[in-house]
Design a protein around this motif. Structure first.
Motif, PDB file in Angstrom:
ATOM      1  N   ARG A  35      35.889  34.762  29.318  1.00 32.55           N
ATOM      2  CA  ARG A  35      34.624  34.090  29.671  1.00 32.55           C
ATOM      3  C   ARG A  35      34.732  32.574  29.514  1.00 32.55           C
TER       4      ARG A  35
ATOM      5  N   CYS B   4      36.019  31.114  33.352  1.00 35.78           N
ATOM      6  CA  CYS B   4      35.481  31.930  34.443  1.00 35.78           C
ATOM      7  C   CYS B   4      36.098  31.570  35.793  1.00 35.78           C
TER       8      CYS B   4
ATOM      9  N   ARG C  49      39.376  33.735  35.696  1.00 32.27           N
ATOM     10  CA  ARG C  49      39.469  35.106  35.201  1.00 32.27           C
ATOM     11  C   ARG C  49      39.505  36.157  36.313  1.00 32.27           C
ATOM     12  N   THR C  50      39.019  35.815  37.511  1.00 29.49           N
ATOM     13  CA  THR C  50      39.058  36.792  38.598  1.00 29.49           C
ATOM     14  C   THR C  50      40.488  37.072  39.048  1.00 29.49           C
TER      15      THR C  50
ATOM     16  N   ARG D 124      27.830  40.123  30.982  1.00 31.31           N
ATOM     17  CA  ARG D 124      28.437  38.832  31.332  1.00 31.31           C
ATOM     18  C   ARG D 124      29.803  38.995  31.994  1.00 31.31           C
ATOM     19  N   ASP D 125      30.396  40.182  31.838  1.00 30.62           N
ATOM     20  CA  ASP D 125      31.718  40.417  32.411  1.00 30.62           C
ATOM     21  C   ASP D 125      31.673  40.929  33.847  1.00 30.62           C
TER      22      ASP D 125
ATOM     23  N   PHE E  27      30.000  33.928  37.451  1.00 29.24           N
ATOM     24  CA  PHE E  27      29.748  32.760  36.600  1.00 29.24           C
ATOM     25  C   PHE E  27      28.480  32.982  35.785  1.00 29.24           C
TER      26      PHE E  27
ATOM     27  N   SER F 175      27.114  27.457  33.240  1.00 29.40           N
ATOM     28  CA  SER F 175      28.105  27.833  34.242  1.00 29.40           C
ATOM     29  C   SER F 175      28.885  26.620  34.722  1.00 29.40           C
TER      30      SER F 175
END
Length: 602
Positions: free
Chosen positions: A196, A199, A202-203, A588-589, A593, A601
């Motif tokens: 997190r 962000c 992380r994708t 949140r996961d 964002f 964000s």
């Protein structure tokens, strides 16, 4: 490695629109794992997930290059430092050129081949790409996160692995290098809570990428359901003056600063006073821990400023009649809008105006609530599908919500099977079972009154908040009902009128209203729905009863004065639906964002 390239075949390869490349999904969605494309020349683009290097055996130097006039003595001199030094002392020839040439030959990097596992985000699987060191230096192409666009021939794998096919690159069309010392995803299997903090990257992880593809599928499925059932897609305002009395905390939209120059955060006196207590505790902790004097002094000054702010706000007293504390602090004459405007918490009222002309309608967009909650099931910015069905009652909206949920669960099982199966192995083994149950199982339906009676009989658990009729059920109450008692989705209907908005239709008992909540195991509330109050006199009475500004809702009352219609609808929280479909525990996961007070964000 493969000794020769496979012969080209006639199997067509679908190119990605607008980029002239082939996505990995196109390669791996075949039953043969892509072997039908062996021998085809394609372009692949993606990011390196992992890599390894294999050195080639050094080739012997050609005999006719730089060795024609080299004597045995010269060879000894070039290879044995002691002999070379003695010859220099006695003036034995000029070997400087030979030494430099020999040194350069010695320092040439050994040829190698990089085996890269490349992912382009189109599917769970990655493709092995073979890059010779002559095309790309290993130190540039191998680091995790490196972006590569390569052209080459698909061939059977040269090294055993998960796949049966690889790309033998002969051209590197683009190379986006990575600073290995700063790139945050170099470690394997970072926990989701740490991801997190980055962000924007992380994708690129397999887990989060699968979540986002499932989110996309659920969004597409919901649109398809409404479109297939002849609902018209419309847009509603994100900035509005309409206030819902059940949500007192909202974001004020303004282009001016407060009159006293203080921050717009912490307008609530209670919140500021609570922060004073926290700051006092911090000062005591600093003193006990022996922190430096400067840190203690700075903390005391901060506490002093906060205390002064409370004094100023208390000195102002209550806001003038017809104004709020926000309006009293802001000079609205200089603001962009002539009246207070907020980020919307719901589009149901505006959607109803469209249903009164167009019939069945729906919308999709963000909704905002200014609540500093630590809950893992709610967000400040929630994305919602909302619908309004003309000429319908509460039962119709409930049936529509059930049908929608069954449709999207079936859709994601069929269209996102690879991602669902991956997450069932990585996150929660019950994902597939839960989704399959939603496609065919029945939902439990109980009234609010029944829910209260059931919870009052619970003896094995002590709830933090008391269970009383007329009080909204808390998260712990609903979670116990769904997760422990029924262990399946539950619909709770006919809530107390005090627990729902003013526009919900009053039932004949004058105590409850025609509203329902659809709850899912481990997720909580997924859908909130209701039948709208179409009777002008009762709606007006509800507005007066709650002390709302009647003038603010004149446009809404007009819908009852001129061609009133019975209608019902609901709001579906997409983020909660993704949470259910992926088996994750923190909402949140499942958002690209997520926004929070502590971490805004990107």
């Amino acid at each position: 490695m493969a000794s020769s390239e496979p012969a080209p075949v006639d199997t067509p390869v679908t190119l990605s629109e607008y980029t002239n490349r082939v996505t990995l999904k196109t390669v791996f969605e075949r039953n043969d794992g892509g072997m039908g494309f062996a021998g085809r020349r394609i372009v692949i683009g993606g990011w390196v997930k992992s890599s390894r290097e294999i050195r080639k055996d050094p080739e012997p130097a050609p005999e006719d290059v730089g060795t024609k006039d080299v004597s045995c003595v010269e060879v000894l001199q070039s290879r044995i430092p002691l002999i070379r030094s003695i010859m220099k002392v006695f003036g034995g020839g000029d070997f400087r050129v030979r030494e430099k040439l020999d040194s350069a030959v010695q320092k040439l990097p050994q040829p190698s081949v990089s085996f890269l596992q490349l992912s382009d985000g189109s599917c769970v699987q990655s493709l092995q790409v073979v890059v010779d060191s002559e095309l790309g230096r290993p130190c540039q192409v191998m680091p995790t996160g490196t972006c590569i666009l390569a052209e080459g021939i698909l061939q059977p794998v040269s090294l055993k692995g998960k796949h049966v096919i690889e790309l033998k690159a002969d051209k590197v069309l683009h190379l986006g290098t990575v600073d290995q010392n700063k790139y945050p995803l170099t470690r394997k299997r970072l926990p989701l809570e740490l991801l997190r903090d980055c962000c924007h990257f992380r994708t690129r992880t397999t887990t989060v990428a699968s979540v986002m593809r499932i989110r996309s599928a659920l969004t597409q499925a919901t649109h398809s359901f409404f479109q297939d059932n002849e609902f018209l897609f419309v847009q509603v305002p994100v900035i509005t003056s309409t206030v819902f009395e059940e949500c007192s905390k909202k974001f004020l939209v303004s282009t001016v600063l407060p009159k006293d120059g203080s921050s717009t955060d912490g307008i609530s006196l209670e919140a500021i006073k609570a922060s004073i207590n926290e700051k006092s505790k911090q000062i005591e902790e600093l003193r006990r821990s022996g922190s430096n004097k400067e840190a203690v002094v700075a903390a005391i000054q901060d506490l002093k400023k906060t205390t002064e702010l409370v004094s100023k706000l208390e000195a102002k007293g209550k806001p003038k009649s017809g104004t709020s504390l926000e309006e009293d602090k802001f000079d609205l004459c200089q603001d962009f809008f002539s009246s207070q405007m907020y980020l919307t918490v719901s589009g149901r009222l505006h959607l109803e105006s469209q249903a009164c002309a167009l019939g069945n309608v729906y919308t999709y967009g963000p909704r905002f609530r200014a609540e500093k909650s630590e809950s893992k099931k709610s967000l400040i910015e929630m994305w919602m599908f909302e619908t309004e069905i003309a000429f319908s009652a509460l039962e119709d909206a409930v049936q529509c919500a059930e049908d929608l949920l069954k449709f999207v669960c079936k859709y994601v099982l069929e269209k996102s099977a690879e991602d669902v199966n991956f997450l069932s192995k990585r996150v929660d083994k019950t994902i597939v079972e839960n989704l399959q149950f939603m496609t065919s199982g029945s939902l439990e339906k109980i009234s609010y009154t029944e829910a209260v009676e059931i919870l009052k009989q619970v003896t094995e658990k002590k709830f933090e908040s008391n269970i009383e009729w007329g009080v909204p059920l808390s998260d712990e109450h609903t979670s116990y009902l769904v997760d422990e008692i029924y262990k399946r989705p539950v619909i709770i209907y006919n809530h107390p009128k005090e627990a729902k908005p003013f526009y919900v239709r009053l039932n004949d008992d004058a105590k409850t209203v025609a509203a329902f909540d659809l709850l899912l195991p481990k997720v909580g509330t997924l859908v909130r729905g209701s039948q709208s109050e179409e009777r002008l006199n009762i709606l007006s009475s509800r507005i007066e009863e709650l002390g709302l500004s009647k003038q603010q809702y004149e446009w809404y009352l007009d819908l009852r004065r001129h061609g009133a219609v019975k209608s019902s609808g609901f709001s579906l929280m997409l983020d909660s639906l993704v949470l259910f479909a992926t088996g994750l525990s923190d909402i949140r996961d499942v958002v690209p964002f997520p926004i929070s007070p502590a971490k805004p964000s990107a």
